[in-house]
Design a protein around this motif. Structure first.
Motif, short mmCIF file in Angstrom:
data_model
loop_
_atom_site.label_atom_id
_atom_site.label_comp_id
_atom_site.label_asym_id
_atom_site.label_seq_id
_atom_site.Cartn_x
_atom_site.Cartn_y
_atom_site.Cartn_z
N ASN A 127 0.83 -1.20 0.00
CA ASN A 127 0.00 0.00 0.00
C ASN A 127 0.87 1.26 0.00
O ASN A 127 1.75 1.41 -0.86
CB ASN A 127 -0.97 -0.06 1.18
CG ASN A 127 -2.39 0.34 0.80
OD1 ASN A 127 -2.72 0.47 -0.37
ND2 ASN A 127 -3.23 0.54 1.79
N ALA A 128 0.69 2.17 0.95
CA ALA A 128 1.42 3.44 0.93
C ALA A 128 2.92 3.26 1.16
O ALA A 128 3.72 4.11 0.77
CB ALA A 128 0.85 4.40 1.96
N PHE A 129 3.32 2.15 1.78
CA PHE A 129 4.74 1.90 2.05
C PHE A 129 5.49 1.46 0.79
O PHE A 129 6.71 1.31 0.82
CB PHE A 129 4.89 0.85 3.16
CG PHE A 129 4.39 1.31 4.49
CD1 PHE A 129 5.20 2.00 5.37
CD2 PHE A 129 3.08 1.07 4.87
CE1 PHE A 129 4.74 2.44 6.60
CE2 PHE A 129 2.59 1.50 6.10
CZ PHE A 129 3.42 2.19 6.97
N THR A 130 4.77 1.27 -0.30
CA THR A 130 5.38 0.83 -1.56
C THR A 130 6.38 1.85 -2.09
O THR A 130 7.31 1.51 -2.82
CB THR A 130 4.28 0.57 -2.60
OG1 THR A 130 3.42 -0.45 -2.10
CG2 THR A 130 4.84 0.13 -3.94
N ASP A 131 6.23 3.11 -1.70
CA ASP A 131 7.10 4.17 -2.20
C ASP A 131 8.57 3.93 -1.86
O ASP A 131 9.46 4.44 -2.53
CB ASP A 131 6.64 5.53 -1.64
CG ASP A 131 7.33 6.69 -2.32
OD1 ASP A 131 7.23 6.80 -3.56
OD2 ASP A 131 7.99 7.48 -1.63
N SER A 132 8.82 3.14 -0.82
CA SER A 132 10.22 2.86 -0.46
C SER A 132 10.87 1.88 -1.44
O SER A 132 12.10 1.76 -1.48
CB SER A 132 10.30 2.28 0.96
OG SER A 132 9.67 1.01 1.02
N LEU A 133 10.05 1.18 -2.23
CA LEU A 133 10.57 0.19 -3.19
C LEU A 133 10.38 0.61 -4.64
O LEU A 133 11.21 0.30 -5.49
CB LEU A 133 9.88 -1.16 -2.97
CG LEU A 133 10.15 -1.87 -1.64
CD1 LEU A 133 9.22 -3.07 -1.49
CD2 LEU A 133 11.60 -2.32 -1.56
N PRO A 141 0.34 8.47 1.41
CA PRO A 141 -0.16 7.87 2.65
C PRO A 141 -1.22 8.73 3.31
O PRO A 141 -1.23 9.96 3.15
CB PRO A 141 1.09 7.77 3.52
CG PRO A 141 1.94 8.92 3.06
CD PRO A 141 1.67 9.07 1.59
N ALA A 142 -2.10 8.09 4.05
CA ALA A 142 -3.12 8.81 4.83
C ALA A 142 -3.33 8.03 6.13
O ALA A 142 -3.80 6.90 6.10
CB ALA A 142 -4.42 8.93 4.05
N GLU A 194 4.14 7.85 9.58
CA GLU A 194 4.41 7.71 11.01
C GLU A 194 3.20 7.07 11.69
O GLU A 194 2.11 7.65 11.71
CB GLU A 194 4.73 9.06 11.64
CG GLU A 194 5.26 8.95 13.06
CD GLU A 194 5.68 10.30 13.64
OE1 GLU A 194 6.35 10.28 14.69
OE2 GLU A 194 5.33 11.34 13.05
N VAL A 195 3.40 5.91 12.29
CA VAL A 195 2.30 5.16 12.90
C VAL A 195 2.18 5.57 14.37
O VAL A 195 2.78 4.97 15.26
CB VAL A 195 2.52 3.64 12.76
CG1 VAL A 195 1.32 2.88 13.30
CG2 VAL A 195 2.76 3.27 11.31
N ALA A 226 -3.10 3.58 15.39
CA ALA A 226 -3.13 4.26 14.09
C ALA A 226 -2.71 3.26 13.02
O ALA A 226 -2.00 2.30 13.29
CB ALA A 226 -2.18 5.45 14.09
N GLY A 227 -3.18 3.49 11.81
CA GLY A 227 -2.79 2.67 10.67
C GLY A 227 -2.64 3.57 9.45
O GLY A 227 -3.17 4.68 9.42
N ILE A 228 -1.90 3.11 8.47
CA ILE A 228 -1.61 3.93 7.30
C ILE A 228 -2.38 3.41 6.09
O ILE A 228 -2.17 2.28 5.65
CB ILE A 228 -0.10 3.97 6.99
CG1 ILE A 228 0.71 4.34 8.25
CG2 ILE A 228 0.18 4.95 5.85
CD1 ILE A 228 0.37 5.68 8.85
N MET A 229 -3.26 4.25 5.56
CA MET A 229 -3.99 3.94 4.33
C MET A 229 -3.22 4.49 3.14
O MET A 229 -2.20 5.15 3.30
CB MET A 229 -5.39 4.55 4.39
CG MET A 229 -6.21 4.09 5.59
SD MET A 229 -7.83 4.92 5.70
CE MET A 229 -7.32 6.54 6.30
N CYS A 230 -3.73 4.23 1.94
CA CYS A 230 -3.06 4.69 0.73
C CYS A 230 -4.10 5.22 -0.26
O CYS A 230 -5.06 4.52 -0.58
CB CYS A 230 -2.26 3.55 0.10
SG CYS A 230 -1.34 4.03 -1.38
#
Length: 256
Positions: A127-133, A141-142, A194-195, A226-230
Protein backbone atom coordinates in the motif's frame (compact mmCIF):
# COMPACT_ATOMS: atom_id res chain seq x y z
CA UNK A 1 -25.77 -8.55 9.72
CA UNK A 2 -26.81 -5.47 11.68
CA UNK A 3 -26.78 -3.05 8.77
CA UNK A 4 -25.08 0.28 8.25
CA UNK A 5 -26.23 3.77 9.17
CA UNK A 6 -25.48 7.31 8.02
CA UNK A 7 -25.76 9.91 10.81
CA UNK A 8 -27.29 13.11 9.40
CA UNK A 9 -26.71 16.43 11.14
CA UNK A 10 -28.42 19.77 10.40
CA UNK A 11 -25.83 20.69 7.76
CA UNK A 12 -26.47 17.49 5.79
CA UNK A 13 -30.30 17.51 5.87
CA UNK A 14 -30.57 19.10 2.38
CA UNK A 15 -28.74 16.05 0.95
CA UNK A 16 -31.72 13.81 1.77
CA UNK A 17 -33.57 15.10 -1.31
CA UNK A 18 -31.19 12.86 -3.32
CA UNK A 19 -32.17 9.69 -1.46
CA UNK A 20 -34.80 8.59 -3.98
CA UNK A 21 -32.42 9.31 -6.88
CA UNK A 22 -29.68 7.13 -5.37
CA UNK A 23 -32.18 4.33 -4.67
CA UNK A 24 -33.35 4.50 -8.29
CA UNK A 25 -29.76 4.09 -9.48
CA UNK A 26 -29.18 1.06 -7.23
CA UNK A 27 -32.54 -0.70 -7.63
CA UNK A 28 -31.56 -2.62 -10.82
CA UNK A 29 -28.65 -4.12 -8.87
CA UNK A 30 -30.32 -4.90 -5.54
CA UNK A 31 -33.92 -5.36 -6.67
CA UNK A 32 -35.19 -3.02 -3.94
CA UNK A 33 -34.43 0.28 -2.24
CA UNK A 34 -31.06 0.26 -0.47
CA UNK A 35 -31.39 3.35 1.74
CA UNK A 36 -34.25 4.10 4.15
CA UNK A 37 -34.91 6.90 6.63
CA UNK A 38 -35.17 5.41 10.14
CA UNK A 39 -35.36 8.43 12.43
CA UNK A 40 -36.81 6.35 15.27
CA UNK A 41 -33.27 4.97 15.68
CA UNK A 42 -32.06 8.34 17.02
CA UNK A 43 -33.74 7.65 20.35
CA UNK A 44 -33.31 3.88 20.21
CA UNK A 45 -29.52 4.17 19.88
CA UNK A 46 -29.28 6.98 22.43
CA UNK A 47 -27.88 9.68 20.13
CA UNK A 48 -27.98 13.37 21.02
CA UNK A 49 -31.27 14.50 19.45
CA UNK A 50 -30.09 18.11 19.30
CA UNK A 51 -27.23 17.12 16.96
CA UNK A 52 -28.49 14.06 15.08
CA UNK A 53 -31.42 15.12 12.89
CA UNK A 54 -31.89 12.00 10.74
CA UNK A 55 -30.58 8.47 10.30
CA UNK A 56 -30.34 6.59 6.99
CA UNK A 57 -30.26 2.76 7.08
CA UNK A 58 -28.68 0.31 4.63
CA UNK A 59 -29.51 -3.32 5.42
CA UNK A 60 -26.90 -4.65 3.00
CA UNK A 61 -23.99 -3.50 5.16
CA UNK A 62 -22.65 -5.62 8.02
CA UNK A 63 -20.01 -5.92 10.70
CA UNK A 64 -16.91 -8.07 10.50
CA UNK A 65 -14.46 -9.04 13.22
CA UNK A 66 -11.31 -7.99 11.37
CA UNK A 67 -9.02 -9.89 13.78
CA UNK A 68 -10.83 -13.16 13.06
CA UNK A 69 -10.87 -12.30 9.35
CA UNK A 70 -7.08 -11.88 9.26
CA UNK A 71 -6.51 -15.03 11.32
CA UNK A 72 -8.66 -17.10 8.96
CA UNK A 73 -7.03 -15.56 5.88
CA UNK A 74 -3.63 -16.60 7.25
CA UNK A 75 -4.87 -20.13 7.99
CA UNK A 76 -6.36 -20.39 4.49
CA UNK A 77 -3.22 -19.36 2.61
CA UNK A 78 -1.07 -21.59 4.84
CA UNK A 79 -3.26 -24.57 3.92
CA UNK A 80 -2.58 -23.70 0.28
CA UNK A 81 1.13 -23.99 1.01
CA UNK A 82 2.12 -20.35 1.54
CA UNK A 83 4.64 -19.46 4.21
CA UNK A 84 4.05 -16.24 6.17
CA UNK A 85 6.99 -14.37 7.70
CA UNK A 86 6.11 -11.19 9.59
CA UNK A 87 8.36 -8.38 10.80
CA UNK A 88 10.57 -8.78 7.71
CA UNK A 89 11.44 -5.38 6.22
CA UNK A 90 12.22 -5.58 2.51
CA UNK A 91 14.65 -2.83 1.51
CA UNK A 92 15.45 -3.77 -2.11
CA UNK A 93 14.86 -6.30 -4.85
CA UNK A 94 16.50 -7.17 -8.16
CA UNK A 95 16.39 -9.86 -10.84
CA UNK A 96 19.43 -12.13 -11.07
CA UNK A 97 21.04 -13.80 -14.09
CA UNK A 98 18.90 -16.92 -13.65
CA UNK A 99 15.71 -14.87 -14.01
CA UNK A 100 14.77 -15.17 -10.34
CA UNK A 101 13.77 -12.17 -8.25
CA UNK A 102 16.18 -11.62 -5.34
CA UNK A 103 14.52 -9.96 -2.35
CA UNK A 104 16.71 -8.44 0.36
CA UNK A 105 15.35 -8.26 3.90
CA UNK A 106 17.07 -6.46 6.78
CA UNK A 107 18.76 -9.09 8.91
CA UNK A 108 17.87 -8.39 12.56
CA UNK A 109 20.95 -10.35 13.69
CA UNK A 110 23.46 -8.61 11.44
CA UNK A 111 22.80 -4.90 11.15
CA UNK A 112 22.77 -3.62 7.58
CA UNK A 113 23.25 -7.00 5.96
CA UNK A 114 20.83 -8.62 3.54
CA UNK A 115 18.84 -11.74 4.35
CA UNK A 116 18.07 -13.05 0.86
CA UNK A 117 15.00 -14.78 -0.58
CA UNK A 118 14.60 -15.85 -4.20
CA UNK A 119 11.32 -16.20 -6.05
CA UNK A 120 9.95 -16.67 -9.54
CA UNK A 121 7.63 -13.69 -9.08
CA UNK A 122 7.50 -10.70 -6.76
CA UNK A 123 4.22 -9.01 -5.79
CA UNK A 124 4.31 -5.77 -3.77
CA UNK A 125 1.20 -5.34 -1.59
CA UNK A 126 2.46 -2.78 0.92
CA UNK A 127 0.00 0.00 0.00
CA UNK A 128 1.42 3.44 0.93
CA UNK A 129 4.74 1.90 2.05
CA UNK A 130 5.38 0.83 -1.56
CA UNK A 131 7.10 4.17 -2.20
CA UNK A 132 10.22 2.86 -0.46
CA UNK A 133 10.57 0.19 -3.19
CA UNK A 134 8.94 1.68 -6.30
CA UNK A 135 8.92 5.37 -7.24
CA UNK A 136 6.66 7.47 -9.47
CA UNK A 137 3.38 5.75 -8.66
CA UNK A 138 0.31 7.90 -7.98
CA UNK A 139 0.08 7.15 -4.26
CA UNK A 140 0.24 9.01 -0.98
CA UNK A 141 -0.16 7.87 2.65
CA UNK A 142 -3.12 8.81 4.83
CA UNK A 143 -3.05 7.98 8.52
CA UNK A 144 -6.20 6.66 10.20
CA UNK A 145 -6.58 6.90 13.97
CA UNK A 146 -8.88 4.74 16.12
CA UNK A 147 -9.89 4.54 19.78
CA UNK A 148 -11.89 1.84 21.59
CA UNK A 149 -13.74 2.28 24.87
CA UNK A 150 -13.90 -0.08 27.78
CA UNK A 151 -17.16 -2.11 27.89
CA UNK A 152 -20.12 0.22 28.48
CA UNK A 153 -23.04 -0.97 30.55
CA UNK A 154 -26.38 -0.52 28.77
CA UNK A 155 -24.86 0.37 25.40
CA UNK A 156 -27.67 0.77 22.84
CA UNK A 157 -25.65 0.91 19.61
CA UNK A 158 -25.96 -1.94 17.13
CA UNK A 159 -24.40 -1.73 13.67
CA UNK A 160 -21.82 0.21 11.71
CA UNK A 161 -22.11 3.99 11.44
CA UNK A 162 -20.71 6.83 9.31
CA UNK A 163 -20.74 10.50 10.27
CA UNK A 164 -19.67 13.83 8.71
CA UNK A 165 -19.09 12.79 5.08
CA UNK A 166 -17.73 9.46 6.30
CA UNK A 167 -14.66 11.07 7.84
CA UNK A 168 -15.78 9.50 11.13
CA UNK A 169 -16.89 5.90 11.53
CA UNK A 170 -17.92 3.93 14.57
CA UNK A 171 -19.50 0.64 15.61
CA UNK A 172 -20.38 -1.43 18.63
CA UNK A 173 -17.79 -4.10 19.38
CA UNK A 174 -18.61 -6.65 22.10
CA UNK A 175 -20.15 -4.02 24.35
CA UNK A 176 -17.59 -1.36 23.50
CA UNK A 177 -17.62 1.51 21.01
CA UNK A 178 -14.89 1.60 18.37
CA UNK A 179 -14.55 4.99 16.66
CA UNK A 180 -12.02 6.24 14.13
CA UNK A 181 -11.35 8.97 11.62
CA UNK A 182 -10.79 12.70 11.88
CA UNK A 183 -8.01 13.07 9.31
CA UNK A 184 -10.06 15.92 7.77
CA UNK A 185 -8.94 17.98 10.79
CA UNK A 186 -5.38 17.96 9.43
CA UNK A 187 -5.36 16.55 5.90
CA UNK A 188 -1.78 17.59 5.19
CA UNK A 189 -0.42 16.47 8.55
CA UNK A 190 -2.07 13.06 8.21
CA UNK A 191 -0.27 12.38 4.91
CA UNK A 192 2.40 10.52 6.84
CA UNK A 193 3.93 7.07 7.29
CA UNK A 194 4.41 7.71 11.01
CA UNK A 195 2.30 5.16 12.90
CA UNK A 196 1.18 7.06 15.99
CA UNK A 197 -1.88 8.78 17.45
CA UNK A 198 -2.15 12.55 17.86
CA UNK A 199 -3.87 14.35 20.72
CA UNK A 200 -5.83 16.68 18.44
CA UNK A 201 -7.58 13.85 16.62
CA UNK A 202 -8.08 11.48 19.57
CA UNK A 203 -9.54 14.39 21.56
CA UNK A 204 -12.01 15.01 18.73
CA UNK A 205 -13.02 11.34 18.67
CA UNK A 206 -13.68 11.48 22.42
CA UNK A 207 -15.69 14.69 21.97
CA UNK A 208 -17.94 13.06 19.35
CA UNK A 209 -18.46 10.09 21.66
CA UNK A 210 -19.34 12.39 24.55
CA UNK A 211 -21.54 14.90 22.69
CA UNK A 212 -23.12 12.93 19.82
CA UNK A 213 -22.96 9.14 20.11
CA UNK A 214 -23.27 8.22 23.79
CA UNK A 215 -24.12 11.48 25.60
CA UNK A 216 -25.87 9.59 28.40
CA UNK A 217 -23.06 7.09 29.05
CA UNK A 218 -19.80 7.52 30.89
CA UNK A 219 -16.88 5.92 29.10
CA UNK A 220 -13.14 5.31 29.35
CA UNK A 221 -10.80 4.68 26.43
CA UNK A 222 -8.96 1.38 26.74
CA UNK A 223 -7.16 1.06 23.38
CA UNK A 224 -5.96 3.39 20.67
CA UNK A 225 -3.95 2.83 17.52
CA UNK A 226 -3.13 4.26 14.09
CA UNK A 227 -2.79 2.67 10.67
CA UNK A 228 -1.61 3.93 7.30
CA UNK A 229 -3.99 3.94 4.33
CA UNK A 230 -3.06 4.69 0.73
CA UNK A 231 -4.82 7.09 -1.67
CA UNK A 232 -4.23 8.53 -5.13
CA UNK A 233 -4.93 11.90 -6.70
CA UNK A 234 -8.50 12.11 -7.95
CA UNK A 235 -9.32 8.39 -7.96
CA UNK A 236 -10.28 5.67 -5.51
CA UNK A 237 -9.42 2.85 -7.90
CA UNK A 238 -6.61 0.52 -6.80
CA UNK A 239 -3.42 -0.06 -8.78
CA UNK A 240 -3.22 -3.76 -9.69
CA UNK A 241 -0.77 -4.29 -12.55
CA UNK A 242 2.51 -5.70 -13.78
CA UNK A 243 5.35 -3.20 -13.48
CA UNK A 244 7.74 -5.35 -15.49
CA UNK A 245 8.37 -9.03 -16.16
CA UNK A 246 7.80 -10.95 -12.88
CA UNK A 247 7.25 -7.77 -10.81
CA UNK A 248 3.70 -6.77 -9.80
CA UNK A 249 1.90 -4.33 -7.51
CA UNK A 250 -1.51 -4.53 -5.78
CA UNK A 251 -1.80 -1.24 -3.86
CA UNK A 252 -3.78 2.01 -3.32
CA UNK A 253 -6.75 0.54 -1.45
CA UNK A 254 -8.16 4.03 -0.65
CA UNK A 255 -9.02 3.05 2.92
CA UNK A 256 -11.29 0.21 1.84
Amino acid sequence: ANGGYEIITEAFLPKLVRLAHVNNLLRPIFGEDVFHLVNDKIEEFGFNKDMVKAVVFNKFEGQIDSGKAMMNLMLYVQKLGARILTGAEVFKYEKNAEGLVKVCIKNPLADGKCLQFNGKHFVICTNAFTDSLVKNLDIYPARGQVIVTKPIEGLKLKGTFHYDDGFYYFRDFYGRVLIGGGRNLDMQGEKTLEVKNTKMITDKLKLILREVIIPNNKFEVEYEWAGIMCFGSGTKSPIVKRLEDKIYVAIRMSGM
